[in-house]
Enzyme design. Structure first.
Site, short mmCIF file in Angstrom:
data_model
loop_
_atom_site.label_atom_id
_atom_site.label_comp_id
_atom_site.label_asym_id
_atom_site.label_seq_id
_atom_site.Cartn_x
_atom_site.Cartn_y
_atom_site.Cartn_z
N ASP A 110 -2.99 -4.73 11.86
CA ASP A 110 -1.97 -3.56 11.60
C ASP A 110 -0.39 -4.06 11.70
OD1 ASP A 110 -4.10 -1.81 10.95
OD2 ASP A 110 -4.34 -1.00 12.91
N ASP A 129 -5.60 0.79 5.08
CA ASP A 129 -5.69 2.37 5.40
C ASP A 129 -4.57 3.16 4.46
OD1 ASP A 129 -6.63 1.28 8.02
OD2 ASP A 129 -4.78 1.00 9.06
#
Length: 156
Positions: A110, A129
């Protein structure tokens, strides 16, 4: 169209994650907009918001089943409306992107970080995401606009 969306989504996710791995190091942010947006490397060993931390086998298994079910539905039913095809394609591409990370690294990379000074911090996320979220929003729109929705009286 579906295969193109899936492949392009996976490529975009992989390229941005490889950039994050090479360019960012843990604790070293790239500030894009001061006090609002930066790139910050994070190894997420859980799912959304860190749930199921260190349960990679479980997450890999669930993700694979979900991908297979969505792909089966997407490619078997040729009469699906366009918005449903796009929605499922986006969700599948994002799921595959994060699945690749889980299998390869045992965590998900991330790096996209929105925040307001030191007061508000949205969880760090990645392109996969975003793809899953956009696909889910389109899926909700499809469900709401689907013929006969009013007759279901869900909210009565």
């Amino acid at each position: 169209m579906e295969i193109i969306i899936i492949v392009l989504g996976i490529i975009l996710d992989r390229v941005t994650k490889l950039w994050a791995i090479k360019r960012l190091s843990i604790g070293e942010d790239i500030v894009v907009i001061k006090d609002f947006f930066s790139f910050s490397y994070l190894e997420n060993r859980g799912a959304a918001f860190g749930i199921f931390k260190d349960k990679q086998l479980f997450l890999i298994s669930i993700t694979m089943v979900a991908i297979l079910l969505m792909m089966f539905y997407l490619f078997i039913n040729k009469t699906n409306p366009k918005i449903l095809k796009i929605s499922l394609s986006l969700i599948i591409s994002g799921a595959i992107g994060n699945l690749i990370d889980r299998i390869k690294y045992r965590y998900v990379v991330d790096f996209i970080f929105f925040h307001y000074k030191d007061k508000y911090h949205f969880p760090i996320f990645n392109i996969a995401d975003v793809l899953v979220s956009l696909g889910t929003i389109l899926l909700i729109i499809f469900i709401i606009k689907e013929d006969g929705y009013e007759d279901r009286k869900i909210f009565s």
